[in-house]
Scaffold this motif. Structure first.
Motif, PDB file in Angstrom:
ATOM      1  N   ASN A 105      48.254  42.442  28.383  1.00  0.00           N
ATOM      2  CA  ASN A 105      49.701  42.496  28.218  1.00  0.00           C
ATOM      3  C   ASN A 105      50.406  43.372  29.258  1.00  0.00           C
ATOM      4  O   ASN A 105      51.204  44.235  28.910  1.00  0.00           O
ATOM      5  CB  ASN A 105      49.954  43.026  26.791  1.00  0.00           C
ATOM      6  N   GLY A 106      50.034  43.146  30.516  1.00  0.00           N
ATOM      7  CA  GLY A 106      50.716  43.862  31.590  1.00  0.00           C
ATOM      8  C   GLY A 106      50.150  45.225  31.916  1.00  0.00           C
ATOM      9  O   GLY A 106      50.585  45.887  32.856  1.00  0.00           O
ATOM     10  N   ARG A 107      49.208  45.667  31.108  1.00  0.00           N
ATOM     11  CA  ARG A 107      48.616  46.985  31.349  1.00  0.00           C
ATOM     12  C   ARG A 107      47.851  46.987  32.682  1.00  0.00           C
ATOM     13  O   ARG A 107      47.151  46.040  32.993  1.00  0.00           O
ATOM     14  CB  ARG A 107      47.660  47.296  30.201  1.00  0.00           C
ATOM     15  N   THR A 108      48.021  48.033  33.458  1.00  0.00           N
ATOM     16  CA  THR A 108      47.352  48.079  34.765  1.00  0.00           C
ATOM     17  C   THR A 108      46.308  49.192  34.808  1.00  0.00           C
ATOM     18  O   THR A 108      46.347  50.138  34.023  1.00  0.00           O
ATOM     19  CB  THR A 108      48.357  48.298  35.910  1.00  0.00           C
ATOM     20  N   PHE A 109      45.390  49.045  35.733  1.00  0.00           N
ATOM     21  CA  PHE A 109      44.316  50.019  35.943  1.00  0.00           C
ATOM     22  C   PHE A 109      44.221  50.295  37.437  1.00  0.00           C
ATOM     23  O   PHE A 109      44.598  49.441  38.244  1.00  0.00           O
ATOM     24  CB  PHE A 109      42.989  49.439  35.447  1.00  0.00           C
ATOM     25  N   PRO A 110      43.688  51.449  37.807  1.00  0.00           N
ATOM     26  CA  PRO A 110      43.427  51.663  39.236  1.00  0.00           C
ATOM     27  C   PRO A 110      42.579  50.510  39.760  1.00  0.00           C
ATOM     28  O   PRO A 110      41.680  50.028  39.062  1.00  0.00           O
ATOM     29  CB  PRO A 110      42.651  52.987  39.251  1.00  0.00           C
ATOM     30  N   GLU A 111      42.861  50.071  40.984  1.00  0.00           N
ATOM     31  CA  GLU A 111      42.275  48.842  41.502  1.00  0.00           C
ATOM     32  C   GLU A 111      40.747  48.847  41.426  1.00  0.00           C
ATOM     33  O   GLU A 111      40.130  47.841  41.091  1.00  0.00           O
ATOM     34  CB  GLU A 111      42.736  48.633  42.950  1.00  0.00           C
TER      35      GLU A 111
ATOM     36  N   HIS B 252      34.862  41.779  28.630  1.00  0.00           N
ATOM     37  CA  HIS B 252      34.260  40.443  28.667  1.00  0.00           C
ATOM     38  C   HIS B 252      32.898  40.430  27.979  1.00  0.00           C
ATOM     39  O   HIS B 252      32.557  39.496  27.255  1.00  0.00           O
ATOM     40  CB  HIS B 252      34.147  40.018  30.140  1.00  0.00           C
ATOM     41  N   THR B 253      32.149  41.490  28.163  1.00  0.00           N
ATOM     42  CA  THR B 253      30.781  41.595  27.628  1.00  0.00           C
ATOM     43  C   THR B 253      30.760  41.871  26.129  1.00  0.00           C
ATOM     44  O   THR B 253      29.800  41.533  25.444  1.00  0.00           O
ATOM     45  CB  THR B 253      30.041  42.731  28.384  1.00  0.00           C
ATOM     46  N   SER B 254      31.809  42.489  25.623  1.00  0.00           N
ATOM     47  CA  SER B 254      31.811  42.970  24.232  1.00  0.00           C
ATOM     48  C   SER B 254      32.898  42.343  23.377  1.00  0.00           C
ATOM     49  O   SER B 254      32.870  42.497  22.153  1.00  0.00           O
ATOM     50  CB  SER B 254      32.037  44.489  24.233  1.00  0.00           C
ATOM     51  N   ALA B 255      33.869  41.670  24.008  1.00  0.00           N
ATOM     52  CA  ALA B 255      35.083  41.218  23.312  1.00  0.00           C
ATOM     53  C   ALA B 255      35.754  42.378  22.579  1.00  0.00           C
ATOM     54  O   ALA B 255      36.365  42.203  21.527  1.00  0.00           O
ATOM     55  CB  ALA B 255      34.796  40.054  22.353  1.00  0.00           C
ATOM     56  N   ASP B 256      35.610  43.568  23.142  1.00  0.00           N
ATOM     57  CA  ASP B 256      36.129  44.770  22.491  1.00  0.00           C
ATOM     58  C   ASP B 256      37.100  45.459  23.451  1.00  0.00           C
ATOM     59  O   ASP B 256      36.688  46.039  24.465  1.00  0.00           O
ATOM     60  CB  ASP B 256      34.953  45.689  22.135  1.00  0.00           C
ATOM     61  N   PHE B 257      38.383  45.414  23.104  1.00  0.00           N
ATOM     62  CA  PHE B 257      39.409  45.979  23.984  1.00  0.00           C
ATOM     63  C   PHE B 257      39.430  47.508  23.960  1.00  0.00           C
ATOM     64  O   PHE B 257      40.179  48.124  24.716  1.00  0.00           O
ATOM     65  CB  PHE B 257      40.791  45.387  23.647  1.00  0.00           C
ATOM     66  N   ASP B 258      38.617  48.131  23.112  1.00  0.00           N
ATOM     67  CA  ASP B 258      38.504  49.597  23.156  1.00  0.00           C
ATOM     68  C   ASP B 258      38.099  50.089  24.547  1.00  0.00           C
ATOM     69  O   ASP B 258      38.418  51.216  24.924  1.00  0.00           O
ATOM     70  CB  ASP B 258      37.456  50.095  22.152  1.00  0.00           C
ATOM     71  N   TYR B 259      37.376  49.228  25.299  1.00  0.00           N
ATOM     72  CA  TYR B 259      36.937  49.678  26.626  1.00  0.00           C
ATOM     73  C   TYR B 259      38.107  49.856  27.594  1.00  0.00           C
ATOM     74  O   TYR B 259      37.964  50.506  28.624  1.00  0.00           O
ATOM     75  CB  TYR B 259      35.850  48.744  27.177  1.00  0.00           C
ATOM     76  N   ALA B 260      39.257  49.308  27.252  1.00  0.00           N
ATOM     77  CA  ALA B 260      40.445  49.563  28.078  1.00  0.00           C
ATOM     78  C   ALA B 260      40.875  51.026  27.956  1.00  0.00           C
ATOM     79  O   ALA B 260      41.537  51.567  28.844  1.00  0.00           O
ATOM     80  CB  ALA B 260      41.592  48.643  27.654  1.00  0.00           C
ATOM     81  N   ASP B 261      40.488  51.661  26.849  1.00  0.00           N
ATOM     82  CA  ASP B 261      40.891  53.051  26.610  1.00  0.00           C
ATOM     83  C   ASP B 261      39.769  54.061  26.816  1.00  0.00           C
ATOM     84  O   ASP B 261      40.015  55.196  27.187  1.00  0.00           O
ATOM     85  CB  ASP B 261      41.397  53.197  25.158  1.00  0.00           C
ATOM     86  N   ASN B 262      38.538  53.659  26.518  1.00  0.00           N
ATOM     87  CA  ASN B 262      37.494  54.697  26.472  1.00  0.00           C
ATOM     88  C   ASN B 262      36.755  54.932  27.782  1.00  0.00           C
ATOM     89  O   ASN B 262      36.040  55.923  27.911  1.00  0.00           O
ATOM     90  CB  ASN B 262      36.517  54.427  25.301  1.00  0.00           C
ATOM     91  N   LEU B 263      36.929  54.048  28.758  1.00  0.00           N
ATOM     92  CA  LEU B 263      36.182  54.249  30.010  1.00  0.00           C
ATOM     93  C   LEU B 263      36.817  55.366  30.847  1.00  0.00           C
ATOM     94  O   LEU B 263      38.028  55.369  31.074  1.00  0.00           O
ATOM     95  CB  LEU B 263      36.115  52.946  30.810  1.00  0.00           C
ATOM     96  N   CYS B 264      35.977  56.302  31.262  1.00  0.00           N
ATOM     97  CA  CYS B 264      36.427  57.429  32.084  1.00  0.00           C
ATOM     98  C   CYS B 264      35.669  57.399  33.406  1.00  0.00           C
ATOM     99  O   CYS B 264      34.451  57.195  33.418  1.00  0.00           O
ATOM    100  CB  CYS B 264      36.114  58.752  31.385  1.00  0.00           C
ATOM    101  N   PHE B 265      36.396  57.593  34.485  1.00  0.00           N
ATOM    102  CA  PHE B 265      35.811  57.531  35.829  1.00  0.00           C
ATOM    103  C   PHE B 265      36.053  58.865  36.528  1.00  0.00           C
ATOM    104  O   PHE B 265      37.205  59.330  36.562  1.00  0.00           O
ATOM    105  CB  PHE B 265      36.481  56.430  36.662  1.00  0.00           C
ATOM    106  N   SER B 266      35.022  59.466  37.084  1.00  0.00           N
ATOM    107  CA  SER B 266      35.270  60.602  37.970  1.00  0.00           C
ATOM    108  C   SER B 266      35.887  60.054  39.257  1.00  0.00           C
ATOM    109  O   SER B 266      35.862  58.842  39.508  1.00  0.00           O
ATOM    110  CB  SER B 266      33.969  61.355  38.260  1.00  0.00           C
TER     111      SER B 266
END
Lengths: 214, 214
Positions: free
Chosen positions: A26-32, A43-57
């Motif tokens: 829904n228009g949400r963006t992420f660093p490229e 895609h692997t989990s059908a779980d949109f929680d990964y849009a929030d829980n992934l942390c990248f150094s």
């Protein structure tokens, strides 16, 4: 009940899946550099929680890709994660996917130290003279031991993919890894899994494969 | 930030995890034969959606266990799911875990028919003269082809574990399977995965292993 199948040809299924994921974000963006990792996990989990829980150094994706390009091996904590990694693409860059969970010396070491086999796997990884990406999708004990080995100066992975799943020390083990100075991709909280670990490795491999400029 | 690890010995981790899951299910109960399957899926994914989305045909668990006891083989649609199944326990009953995804004849068949390799795997499974449990954790196209083969009388699995994950025809493929007269365990909706497929197989195997009276 009549069930209607969507008509999508085999080679279009993944593309269509990513379109649906993008729509529902829904228009949400992420660093490229992070976008493909996030979307592949969904895609692997059908779980949109990964849009929030992934942390990248900082620059974690670029550093992981650089390591693979330099022939890094990927060490996993389950045969299942190893099995899910696209080893053909990895081999093209000189790397291989390794898992020591079924090794007899690892079982013996775990018994001797009263630890888990997954933790003993990290000790074995620390003895390798190779550039390493460590991908933990199952055992927080592996991440905790990895944290200790980093502190002792015994291992310095190029990237840690820290996505164990579960209920005992999973949350904590990920927070520990995020306190190190090692590049990481971590799924904060309880979620993760061998499938997610493999999927993040593949996201990096596919970004290289598609010549996306990383 | 000080991170406190819970002190749990390696062989107590799973037990403690199940205690936490039970606590957080907050008194919710499940039919006795289904409870371990549900809890293992939550344990594998840290996702309580499996408390709601798992659907069982009548006596599905007992029928699956009976099939394994009679030496059934488990056919999966990914190497990853096969990799996650406890093949030692399965072998004790005479069965093995099979995945045809990397077979050359499957690739050729998929190309010929314009279908997916996962669908071609189901055709190959239908040619086996064995008692079968089919565990689909990835490709809805496998479930759809399986549905067709059942309709054509070409295959009659003892149990279908239908837990593909994703966005294109995943929901529909599961509904189709639930319209057959074949015993099933299905994760209704989009969720599932190779890890969930393996986990449900292992739940059955562990129930037998622990002599829980099935």
């Amino acid at each position: 009940m009549k069930i209607e199948l969507e008509q999508v040809s085999p080679h279009e299924i993944e593309k269509r899946s990513f379109e649906i994921i993008t729509e529902e974000l829904n228009g949400r963006t992420f660093p490229e550099d992070q976008e493909l990792v996030v979307k592949r996990c969904i895609h692997t989990s059908a779980d949109f929680d990964y849009a929030d829980n992934l942390c990248f150094s900082e620059h974690a994706v670029a550093k992981g890709i650089e390591a693979i390009r330099e022939g890094a091996c990927i060490v996993t904590d389950t045969q299942m994660a190893r099995s899910g990694i696209n080893k053909k693409v990895l081999a093209r860059h000189g790397g291989e996917a390794l898992c020591f969970m079924s090794d007899e010396d690892v079982a013996a070491r775990a018994k001797e130290t009263g630890s888990t086999r997954a933790a003993a796997c990290m000790e074995k990884a620390a003895e390798l003279d190779k550039k390493l990406i460590i991908a933990v999708g199952n055992a927080p004990t592996a991440l905790v031991r990895l944290y200790e080995l980093i502190g002792e100066g015994k291992i310095k992975p190029a990237l840690i993919i820290g996505v164990p799943v579960g209920f005992v020390n999973v949350v904590q083990s990920k927070e520990l890894i995020m306190q190190t100075n090692i590049p990481y991709i971590v799924a904060r909280g309880r979620k993760g899994g061998s499938n997610i670990a493999a999927c993040i490795c593949n996201a990096l491999l596919y970004m290289m494969d598609q010549d996306r400029g990383y």
